[in-house]
Design a protein around this motif. Sequence first.
Motif, PDB file in Angstrom:
ATOM      1  N   LEU A 138       0.846  -1.205   0.000  1.00 21.84           N
ATOM      2  CA  LEU A 138       0.000   0.000   0.000  1.00 21.84           C
ATOM      3  C   LEU A 138       0.875   1.247   0.000  1.00 21.84           C
ATOM      4  O   LEU A 138       1.975   1.234   0.572  1.00 21.84           O
ATOM      5  CB  LEU A 138      -0.849   0.031   1.285  1.00 21.84           C
ATOM      6  CG  LEU A 138      -2.171  -0.746   1.367  1.00 21.84           C
ATOM      7  CD1 LEU A 138      -2.030  -2.184   0.954  1.00 21.84           C
ATOM      8  CD2 LEU A 138      -2.732  -0.669   2.775  1.00 21.84           C
ATOM      9  N   SER A 139       0.350   2.302  -0.588  1.00 20.71           N
ATOM     10  CA  SER A 139       0.999   3.623  -0.469  1.00 20.71           C
ATOM     11  C   SER A 139       0.170   4.639  -1.233  1.00 20.71           C
ATOM     12  O   SER A 139      -0.756   4.276  -1.949  1.00 20.71           O
ATOM     13  CB  SER A 139       2.426   3.621  -1.051  1.00 20.71           C
ATOM     14  OG  SER A 139       2.412   3.818  -2.456  1.00 20.71           O
ATOM     15  N   SER A 140       0.537   5.904  -1.119  1.00 25.24           N
ATOM     16  CA  SER A 140      -0.036   6.935  -1.986  1.00 25.24           C
ATOM     17  C   SER A 140       0.490   6.718  -3.400  1.00 25.24           C
ATOM     18  O   SER A 140       1.518   6.056  -3.580  1.00 25.24           O
ATOM     19  CB  SER A 140       0.439   8.323  -1.540  1.00 25.24           C
ATOM     20  OG  SER A 140       0.095   8.552  -0.223  1.00 25.24           O
ATOM     21  N   PRO A 141      -0.156   7.316  -4.406  1.00 31.00           N
ATOM     22  CA  PRO A 141       0.406   7.231  -5.755  1.00 31.00           C
ATOM     23  C   PRO A 141       1.802   7.847  -5.779  1.00 31.00           C
ATOM     24  O   PRO A 141       2.023   8.907  -5.184  1.00 31.00           O
ATOM     25  CB  PRO A 141      -0.549   8.092  -6.609  1.00 31.00           C
ATOM     26  CG  PRO A 141      -1.790   8.236  -5.809  1.00 31.00           C
ATOM     27  CD  PRO A 141      -1.390   8.142  -4.365  1.00 31.00           C
ATOM     28  N   GLY A 142       2.735   7.166  -6.403  1.00 33.61           N
ATOM     29  CA  GLY A 142       4.059   7.742  -6.608  1.00 33.61           C
ATOM     30  C   GLY A 142       5.039   7.570  -5.465  1.00 33.61           C
ATOM     31  O   GLY A 142       6.145   8.118  -5.512  1.00 33.61           O
ATOM     32  N   ALA A 143       4.669   6.809  -4.430  1.00 37.12           N
ATOM     33  CA  ALA A 143       5.584   6.633  -3.286  1.00 37.12           C
ATOM     34  C   ALA A 143       6.768   5.725  -3.633  1.00 37.12           C
ATOM     35  O   ALA A 143       7.762   5.699  -2.902  1.00 37.12           O
ATOM     36  CB  ALA A 143       4.835   6.074  -2.085  1.00 37.12           C
ATOM     37  N   GLY A 144       6.623   4.993  -4.732  1.00 36.02           N
ATOM     38  CA  GLY A 144       7.757   4.172  -5.179  1.00 36.02           C
ATOM     39  C   GLY A 144       7.518   2.673  -5.122  1.00 36.02           C
ATOM     40  O   GLY A 144       8.481   1.892  -5.056  1.00 36.02           O
ATOM     41  N   LYS A 145       6.261   2.226  -5.213  1.00 34.13           N
ATOM     42  CA  LYS A 145       5.956   0.791  -5.114  1.00 34.13           C
ATOM     43  C   LYS A 145       6.584   0.003  -6.266  1.00 34.13           C
ATOM     44  O   LYS A 145       7.260  -1.003  -6.050  1.00 34.13           O
ATOM     45  CB  LYS A 145       4.431   0.550  -5.103  1.00 34.13           C
ATOM     46  CG  LYS A 145       3.705   1.195  -3.942  1.00 34.13           C
ATOM     47  CD  LYS A 145       2.200   0.972  -3.986  1.00 34.13           C
ATOM     48  CE  LYS A 145       1.486   1.655  -5.131  1.00 34.13           C
ATOM     49  NZ  LYS A 145       1.605   3.121  -5.177  1.00 34.13           N
ATOM     50  N   ILE A 162       1.272  -8.082  -4.330  1.00 38.46           N
ATOM     51  CA  ILE A 162       0.132  -7.327  -4.857  1.00 38.46           C
ATOM     52  C   ILE A 162       0.466  -5.847  -4.689  1.00 38.46           C
ATOM     53  O   ILE A 162       0.626  -5.373  -3.565  1.00 38.46           O
ATOM     54  CB  ILE A 162      -1.169  -7.656  -4.102  1.00 38.46           C
ATOM     55  CG1 ILE A 162      -1.479  -9.159  -4.201  1.00 38.46           C
ATOM     56  CG2 ILE A 162      -2.322  -6.823  -4.653  1.00 38.46           C
ATOM     57  CD1 ILE A 162      -2.615  -9.619  -3.289  1.00 38.46           C
ATOM     58  N   GLU A 163       0.614  -5.142  -5.811  1.00 34.45           N
ATOM     59  CA  GLU A 163       0.788  -3.683  -5.729  1.00 34.45           C
ATOM     60  C   GLU A 163      -0.606  -3.079  -5.774  1.00 34.45           C
ATOM     61  O   GLU A 163      -1.276  -3.112  -6.807  1.00 34.45           O
ATOM     62  CB  GLU A 163       1.663  -3.146  -6.869  1.00 34.45           C
ATOM     63  CG  GLU A 163       1.778  -1.634  -6.765  1.00 34.45           C
ATOM     64  CD  GLU A 163       2.609  -0.962  -7.857  1.00 34.45           C
ATOM     65  OE1 GLU A 163       3.545  -1.581  -8.395  1.00 34.45           O
ATOM     66  OE2 GLU A 163       2.297   0.213  -8.146  1.00 34.45           O
ATOM     67  N   ASN A 164      -1.061  -2.567  -4.632  1.00 31.33           N
ATOM     68  CA  ASN A 164      -2.424  -2.044  -4.551  1.00 31.33           C
ATOM     69  C   ASN A 164      -2.532  -0.709  -5.289  1.00 31.33           C
ATOM     70  O   ASN A 164      -1.520  -0.100  -5.647  1.00 31.33           O
ATOM     71  CB  ASN A 164      -2.830  -1.891  -3.081  1.00 31.33           C
ATOM     72  CG  ASN A 164      -4.280  -2.250  -2.838  1.00 31.33           C
ATOM     73  OD1 ASN A 164      -5.170  -1.756  -3.525  1.00 31.33           O
ATOM     74  ND2 ASN A 164      -4.511  -3.114  -1.881  1.00 31.33           N
ATOM     75  N   THR A 176      14.774   7.908   0.641  1.00 26.64           N
ATOM     76  CA  THR A 176      15.601   8.503   1.706  1.00 26.64           C
ATOM     77  C   THR A 176      16.751   9.327   1.122  1.00 26.64           C
ATOM     78  O   THR A 176      17.309  10.168   1.826  1.00 26.64           O
ATOM     79  CB  THR A 176      16.170   7.412   2.638  1.00 26.64           C
ATOM     80  OG1 THR A 176      16.852   6.458   1.830  1.00 26.64           O
ATOM     81  CG2 THR A 176      15.086   6.725   3.448  1.00 26.64           C
ATOM     82  N   ASP A 177      17.063   9.110  -0.170  1.00 21.12           N
ATOM     83  CA  ASP A 177      18.104   9.934  -0.819  1.00 21.12           C
ATOM     84  C   ASP A 177      17.702  11.410  -0.865  1.00 21.12           C
ATOM     85  O   ASP A 177      18.559  12.290  -0.999  1.00 21.12           O
ATOM     86  CB  ASP A 177      18.371   9.414  -2.249  1.00 21.12           C
ATOM     87  CG  ASP A 177      17.104   9.298  -3.086  1.00 21.12           C
ATOM     88  OD1 ASP A 177      16.876  10.156  -3.937  1.00 21.12           O
ATOM     89  OD2 ASP A 177      16.316   8.351  -2.855  1.00 21.12           O
ATOM     90  N   LEU A 178      16.362  11.688  -0.727  1.00 18.79           N
ATOM     91  CA  LEU A 178      15.893  13.081  -0.787  1.00 18.79           C
ATOM     92  C   LEU A 178      15.906  13.774   0.578  1.00 18.79           C
ATOM     93  O   LEU A 178      15.626  14.968   0.671  1.00 18.79           O
ATOM     94  CB  LEU A 178      14.472  13.132  -1.375  1.00 18.79           C
ATOM     95  CG  LEU A 178      14.345  12.654  -2.822  1.00 18.79           C
ATOM     96  CD1 LEU A 178      12.878  12.653  -3.255  1.00 18.79           C
ATOM     97  CD2 LEU A 178      15.164  13.524  -3.767  1.00 18.79           C
TER      98      LEU A 178
END
Length: 221
Positions: free
Chosen positions: A39-46, A117-119, A167-169
């Motif tokens: 799970l994550s927001s769109p674009g979090a890097g799944k 499963i990438e939600n 974490t590089d950011l």
Amino acid sequence: MGEIKSENFSIPLLKANEAIAKNLRERWDKQKTFVVNILSSPGAGKTTLLEKLLPCIENLKTIVLVGDVETERDAKRIKEAGFDSIQIITGGACHLEAVMIEQITNKLNERYDLIFIENVGNLVCPAVYNLGENLRFTLLSTPEGDDKPKKYPKTFLTSHALIITKTDLLPHLPFDIEKVKQEAKEINPEIRIFEISALKNQGIGHLADFVKKEREKWIRE
Ligand SMILES: Nc1nc2c(ncn2[C@@H]2O[C@H](COP(=O)(O)OP(=O)(O)O)[C@@H](O)[C@H]2O)c(=O)[nH]1
Ligand SMILES: [Mg+2]
């Protein structure tokens, strides 16, 4: 006006979902298939994480089922990385439901050791839809802000691992990583926390070891 809490309402849809998720779990228990719901927001890097993580999980037959509102883009990326993948296009729904996973897995010709499963990108609805998974991961990327665990507690409460991505950011952002860890632990004291930069290939090995060890532990049970 008082607080409105969704648990005060009866939700037949969620009950039906639970029943299908239970069937999926029973089937996967018999097949010895370990399942991770991400799970994550769109674009979090799944998808990026999966592209880097899958090559670190050797000797396990793996497939990624990936949910999106539209397009086959993510399944294409996973296939280009050299792994099996099936896209689930929800056509508007903001989460995956157990029935979608059931329909897709009914069509599989092969048995898999591991299913990711990438939600659909969303920190709200996916938290209440059990997909019969063994493990639930939530990704939180540093540009999203360090206030998210307390704003979306159900997601963090129901997750086995919090994966702080990008974490590089950190040097460029006002993101208090210790605050995130502390607030996630306040919501869910059992939650495991990983720090990852897929871009710089940092922390991927630890996460791969965690998935492999959790799967082995479950096989032995
Ligand atoms: N700086 C940085 N960017 C990343 C990292 N991982 C992913 N991204 C970028 O974040 C964006 C969204 O990634 P994606 O994997 O498609 O996210 P998803 O929507 O959660 O599947 C892309 O532009 C990626 O290149 C990372 O570790 N560091
Ligand atoms: Mg994606």
